[in-house]
Design an enzyme around this catalytic site. Structure first.
Site, PDB file in Angstrom:
ATOM      1  N   TRP A  40       0.801  -1.230   0.000  1.00 52.33           N
ATOM      2  CA  TRP A  40       0.000   0.000   0.000  1.00 52.33           C
ATOM      3  C   TRP A  40       0.834   1.280   0.000  1.00 52.33           C
ATOM      4  O   TRP A  40       1.810   1.402   0.728  1.00 52.33           O
ATOM      5  CB  TRP A  40      -0.902   0.023   1.229  1.00 52.33           C
ATOM      6  N   MET A  41       0.391   2.261  -0.803  1.00 51.95           N
ATOM      7  CA  MET A  41       0.955   3.613  -0.772  1.00 51.95           C
ATOM      8  C   MET A  41      -0.174   4.627  -0.859  1.00 51.95           C
ATOM      9  O   MET A  41      -1.134   4.425  -1.591  1.00 51.95           O
ATOM     10  CB  MET A  41       1.913   3.830  -1.948  1.00 51.95           C
ATOM     11  N   ASP A  43      -0.445   9.205   0.356  1.00 46.18           N
ATOM     12  CA  ASP A  43       0.101  10.558   0.194  1.00 46.18           C
ATOM     13  C   ASP A  43       1.613  10.634  -0.029  1.00 46.18           C
ATOM     14  O   ASP A  43       2.390  10.037   0.728  1.00 46.18           O
ATOM     15  CB  ASP A  43      -0.186  11.401   1.441  1.00 46.18           C
ATOM     16  N   GLU A 222      -6.929  18.575   4.702  1.00 45.47           N
ATOM     17  CA  GLU A 222      -5.705  17.795   4.880  1.00 45.47           C
ATOM     18  C   GLU A 222      -4.600  18.323   3.966  1.00 45.47           C
ATOM     19  O   GLU A 222      -4.841  19.111   3.051  1.00 45.47           O
ATOM     20  CB  GLU A 222      -5.951  16.311   4.542  1.00 45.47           C
TER      21      GLU A 222
END
Length: 501
Positions: A40-41, A43, A222
């Site tokens: 998983w990746m 930001d 964010e």
């Protein structure tokens, strides 16, 4: 009829094929967008240029293809195109997971870690306090590297910014404010931005808030960013604020404000909500630090609406290409512009050039292109302001359509029939974006990689980014216009895959 100018730059990522590099055979693996080898990746974090190397850190979970306890992954590049994955930079610890943040070069050794030390500023997210609902589970911390980012040491005095009782209190973006010889931290604080300042990256003072009544508020704020761009002889300060959800085409997206910053307070001059990208797949986009006069942005090429479900294996998510930012005045408004960095030109290969071409109904470029890799660049200009579309398709009937609608004065990306769409109910939709330019000539550039579309219209005034997942490689390419358009020029170039470099 008055002629109009439309400039469009479109980057498309198409399905992989047998000619691609041996170590990137996986379906949907991009060839010039960064992806982790596995897992998983999300930001991009800590993006910084140092000693000739671009450093890309990113939210990473090394144990699964779905979001989990966050680490800072790390990749490096000399050109922002070919990335080399490095060992994990920051691991979770007793203070919590390692959430998003930024990195700076401490040229003046203000922190005392060493001259030219790389300093990472990030959010510690404590899952235990989060479950206890204390409202103080996110704090800001720092770490430093004295070996060009290879190894990192967390500051013993962490956290350097305590939480005042705000549940969403994260994603510090730090820059040096030369006029007052201090560091400025731009921090997301639930539904607004809070600015802090520091002489040494360790002790921080709150300066001001911005945004409680400005911009879009469809979700939590964010991943902010703050930087100046010179425009018509003056510095215009750009404040980027990513928002989830609440984007113009649903889900997560990035908005921006233009105005002034005096070292304490940001004042917006924007009269409307402005968006970095009208597509659904450019989130958490921020700029590289220490790049001199260049403002280079990169985002996460996915959307929280379906990021955990996209059909890629053994990895999930890619980054957008790096984009050069600028400003342009249209009428009484100033807009941020975004175009691919010039480094991408190095990927251009063989191709052809056509001039003075009439498109009535459709122009089939499939055989002329003779490109089995699915990687290409198309440059097109026309003085006809009329409906047109660029149709990418394959033998099984998948279609990804990018186009311009005259009646609505809109650009669009239609992925309703683009291939695999059943993993999330809102994925198969047509997304639209307003045309902001008022001039008269259509100029379009299209680049293709493996599983995404990036559209830059009017020299970057309107931008759209969408991912898509065709069942088989895209093999057909048409330009269509029922009313007819006349193309002044059409230039096609193949793009080098990883094994051709």
């Amino acid at each position: 009829m008055k002629k109009s100018i439309i400039s469009i730059l479109l980057i498309v990522t198409l399905a992989g094929s047998k000619v691609l590099a041996q170590d990137f055979k996986e379906k949907y693996r991009p060839q010039f967008h960064f992806t982790p080898k596995a897992n998983w990746m999300n930001d991009p974090n800590g993006m910084v240029y140092h000693n000739g190397i671009y450093h890309l850190f990113y939210q990473y979970y090394p144990d699964a293809k779905v979001w989990g306890p966050m680490h800072w992954g790390h990749a490096t590049s000399k050109d922002m195109i070919s990335w080399k994955e490095q060992p994990i930079a920051l691991y979770p610890d007793s203070l919590g997971y390692i959430f998003s943040g930024s990195a700076v070069v401490d040229k003046n050794n203000t922190a005392g870690f060493g001259k030219d030390a790389l300093v990472a500023i990030f959010t510690h997210h404590d899952p235990v306090q989060e479950k206890q609902k204390t409202g103080k589970h996110e704090t800001q911390s720092i770490a430093y590297s004295l070996d060009d980012g290879k190894t990192w040491t967390k500051y013993k005095g962490n956290p350097v910014v305590q939480n005042p009782g705000i549940s969403d209190f994260r994603d510090p973006k730090v820059r040096w404010f030369e006029a007052q010889k201090k560091w400025i931290m731009t921090l997301a604080s639930k539904d607004r931005i809070t600015f802090y300042s520091s002489p040494d990256l360790k002790s921080w003072s709150r300066e001001s808030d911005f945004g409680a009544k400005e911009g879009g508020h469809g979700g939590v704020w964010e991943c902010p960013d703050l930087f100046p761009i010179k425009h018509e002889g003056k510095d215009v300060w750009v404040l980027i604020v990513n928002i989830n959800p609440g984007g113009p085409n649903k889900g997560s997206a990035g908005q921006y404000f233009l105005g002034n910053f005096d070292g304490k307070t940001f004042t917006s001059n924007s009269k409307e909500t402005k968006w970095l990208d009208y597509g659904t797949d450019n989130y958490a986009a921020v700029t590289f630090a220490n790049t001199g006069g260049r403002n280079i942005l990169m985002g996460w090429m996915s959307n929280w609406q379906y990021a955990n479900q996209v059909p890629t294996d053994p990895w999930r998510s890619a980054n957008t290409i790096a984009r050069e930012l600028g400003l342009k005045t249209v009428g009484n408004e100033i807009y941020l512009t975004s175009i691919p960095v010039k480094e991408l030109d190095a990927l251009n290969s063989t191709g052809f050039l056509l001039k003075n071409v009439k498109v009535q109904d459709q122009l089939d470029l499939t055989e002329r292109a003779k490109n089995k890799s699915g990687l290409f660049r198309l440059d097109l200009t026309t003085e006809s302001k009329a409906d047109f579309s660029i149709v990418l398709s394959n033998e099984v009937g998948n279609e990804l359509i990018v186009g311009y609608n005259k009646a609505g004065n809109q650009y669009y990306i239609d992925r309703i029939k683009s291939g695999k769409v059943d993993f999330e109910k809102g994925f198969a939709e047509k997304h639209t974006a307003p045309r902001l330019a008022t001039g008269s000539k259509i100029s379009l550039t299209l680049l293709a990689d493996v599983a995404s579309v990036e559209l830059f219209a009017d020299n970057g005034l309107t931008v759209m980014t969408d991912i898509f997942f065709p069942d088989t490689p895209i093999s057909k390419f048409h330009i269509k216009s029922v009313s007819g358009i006349f193309l002044d020029t059409l230039q096609y170039k193949s793009i080098k895959s990883r094994n051709d470099r």
